[in-house]
Design a protein around this motif. Structure first.
Motif, PDB file in Angstrom:
ATOM      1  N   VAL A   1       6.488   2.160   5.843  1.00 55.16           N
ATOM      2  CA  VAL A   1       7.417   2.170   4.784  1.00 55.16           C
ATOM      3  C   VAL A   1       7.180   3.633   4.315  1.00 55.16           C
ATOM      4  CG1 VAL A   1       8.519   0.693   3.690  1.00 55.16           C
ATOM      5  CG2 VAL A   1       7.011   1.342   2.375  1.00 55.16           C
ATOM      6  N   LYS A   2       7.041   5.561   3.730  1.00 50.98           N
ATOM      7  CA  LYS A   2       6.101   5.735   3.399  1.00 50.98           C
ATOM      8  C   LYS A   2       5.929   5.854   1.953  1.00 50.98           C
ATOM      9  CE  LYS A   2       7.724   9.108   4.605  1.00 50.98           C
ATOM     10  NZ  LYS A   2       7.671  11.348   4.257  1.00 50.98           N
ATOM     11  N   THR A   3       4.959   5.581   1.058  1.00 51.87           N
ATOM     12  CA  THR A   3       4.769   5.395  -0.197  1.00 51.87           C
ATOM     13  C   THR A   3       3.253   6.374  -0.122  1.00 51.87           C
ATOM     14  OG1 THR A   3       4.262   3.969  -2.239  1.00 51.87           O
ATOM     15  CG2 THR A   3       3.228   3.850  -0.017  1.00 51.87           C
ATOM     16  N   ILE A   4       2.841   6.004  -1.384  1.00 47.91           N
ATOM     17  CA  ILE A   4       2.680   7.040  -2.860  1.00 47.91           C
ATOM     18  C   ILE A   4       1.225   6.196  -3.104  1.00 47.91           C
ATOM     19  CG2 ILE A   4       1.080   8.274  -4.067  1.00 47.91           C
ATOM     20  CD1 ILE A   4       2.481   9.791  -2.590  1.00 47.91           C
ATOM     21  N   VAL A   5      -0.454   6.292  -2.946  1.00 49.49           N
ATOM     22  CA  VAL A   5      -1.668   5.177  -3.438  1.00 49.49           C
ATOM     23  C   VAL A   5      -2.581   6.107  -4.373  1.00 49.49           C
ATOM     24  CG1 VAL A   5      -0.869   3.492  -1.991  1.00 49.49           C
ATOM     25  CG2 VAL A   5      -2.762   5.597  -1.409  1.00 49.49           C
ATOM     26  N   SER A   6      -3.376   5.584  -4.920  1.00 44.75           N
ATOM     27  CA  SER A   6      -4.333   6.052  -6.035  1.00 44.75           C
ATOM     28  C   SER A   6      -5.772   6.168  -5.354  1.00 44.75           C
ATOM     29  CB  SER A   6      -4.519   4.911  -7.368  1.00 44.75           C
ATOM     30  OG  SER A   6      -3.124   5.380  -7.971  1.00 44.75           O
ATOM     31  N   LEU A   7      -5.985   7.228  -5.553  1.00 47.53           N
ATOM     32  CA  LEU A   7      -7.596   7.727  -5.032  1.00 47.53           C
ATOM     33  C   LEU A   7      -8.244   6.726  -6.149  1.00 47.53           C
ATOM     34  CD1 LEU A   7      -7.173  10.445  -3.404  1.00 47.53           C
ATOM     35  CD2 LEU A   7      -7.512   8.755  -2.229  1.00 47.53           C
TER      36      LEU A   7
ATOM     37  N   LEU B   1       3.019  -0.975   6.799  1.00 46.47           N
ATOM     38  CA  LEU B   1       4.318  -1.804   6.593  1.00 46.47           C
ATOM     39  C   LEU B   1       4.140  -1.763   5.462  1.00 46.47           C
ATOM     40  CD1 LEU B   1       3.885  -4.697   9.402  1.00 46.47           C
ATOM     41  CD2 LEU B   1       5.405  -3.166   9.651  1.00 46.47           C
ATOM     42  N   PRO B   2       5.242  -2.403   4.689  1.00 49.61           N
ATOM     43  CA  PRO B   2       4.620  -2.662   3.035  1.00 49.61           C
ATOM     44  C   PRO B   2       3.942  -3.654   2.829  1.00 49.61           C
ATOM     45  CG  PRO B   2       7.253  -3.137   3.702  1.00 49.61           C
ATOM     46  CD  PRO B   2       6.638  -2.736   4.767  1.00 49.61           C
ATOM     47  N   SER B   3       3.447  -5.050   3.270  1.00 51.36           N
ATOM     48  CA  SER B   3       2.670  -6.344   2.802  1.00 51.36           C
ATOM     49  C   SER B   3       0.881  -5.534   3.389  1.00 51.36           C
ATOM     50  CB  SER B   3       2.428  -7.284   4.020  1.00 51.36           C
ATOM     51  OG  SER B   3       2.765  -6.955   5.197  1.00 51.36           O
ATOM     52  N   GLN B   4       1.059  -4.357   4.186  1.00 52.17           N
ATOM     53  CA  GLN B   4      -0.195  -3.210   4.431  1.00 52.17           C
ATOM     54  C   GLN B   4      -0.891  -2.670   2.899  1.00 52.17           C
ATOM     55  OE1 GLN B   4       0.691  -2.267   8.272  1.00 52.17           O
ATOM     56  NE2 GLN B   4      -1.788  -3.857   8.274  1.00 52.17           N
TER      57      GLN B   4
END
Length: 215
Positions: free
Chosen positions: A102-108, A135-138
């Protein structure tokens, strides 16, 4: 880390019914996906706000009201009040497959103190989040950015980041994440000195001109 959220069934209703729903502390929502189809639901406002404060891009175990149990979902879209941004109007959830990327956003997360900052430089952060695919789990809670070795005039670009294995960075590799600007103090101190020098030159010129004039 997955968060849990309980969904309640909701029928298509009028605008006045939707308004009353929000007054009661419920947010109208829709969840769609391969396993759930398209379901009209409502969720508790306080629980949702608490989740958004922790991680708006997290995987959510949404407890479905149709008896299908908990389904992994992510927030696809949030509709907010134009005047009061903290007021939520509607949420779209997207059911995901844990075996598919999946594509998503993570904080730096910036760690360390830049060398340039120790020399009086100014650290300017241009990006606080990164778009990734995995992968969602990652999905990590954040991606660490060590700025310890960044000197005056140096910067960090997206393509310089070190990310965990299995994560594909989708943000532009040439985007600027952080830079350290040189201090402006010296320039500010030079200006008064230059002004005094100009005043002195002007006074000398005036005296010279006066000496050549008849009394």
């Amino acid at each position: 880390m997955a968060f849990s959220l309980k969904a309640e069934s909701r029928k298509e209703t009028t605008k006045s019914d939707i308004k009353q729903l929000r007054i009661q502390g419920r947010i109208p929502a829709v969840v769609y996906g391969q396993k759930v189809g398209s379901a009209v639901i409502k969720v508790d406002q306080k629980e949702l706000l608490a989740l958004l404060r922790q991680n708006p891009h997290a995987i959510i175990d949404l407890d479905m009201p149709d008896g299908s149990g908990k389904q992994p979902v992510m927030i696809n879209e949030i509709q907010r009040d134009k005047l009061k941004r903290e007021r939520l109007l509607h949420i779209d959830f997207h059911q995901i497959n844990m075996d598919e990327p999946v594509k998503t956003i993570v904080s730096l997360e910036f760690i360390g103190e830049a060398e340039g900052a120790k020399e009086g430089g100014i650290v300017q952060i241009q990006m606080h989040e990164l778009e990734i695919r995995c992968l969602p789990s990652q999905i990590p809670s954040s991606i660490k950015v060590d700025i310890s070795n960044v000197g005056l005039g140096d910067n960090i670009l997206v393509n310089q980041l070190s990310v965990p294995a299995g994560i594909e960075v989708k943000s532009d590799p040439n985007d600027l994440i952080l830079t350290v600007l040189s201090p402006q103090k010296e320039t500010a101190e030079e200006e008064p000195a230059n002004n005094e020098e100009k005043v002195g030159q002007a006074e000398t010129s005036n005296e010279a001109a006066t000496e050549g004039q008849p009394v």
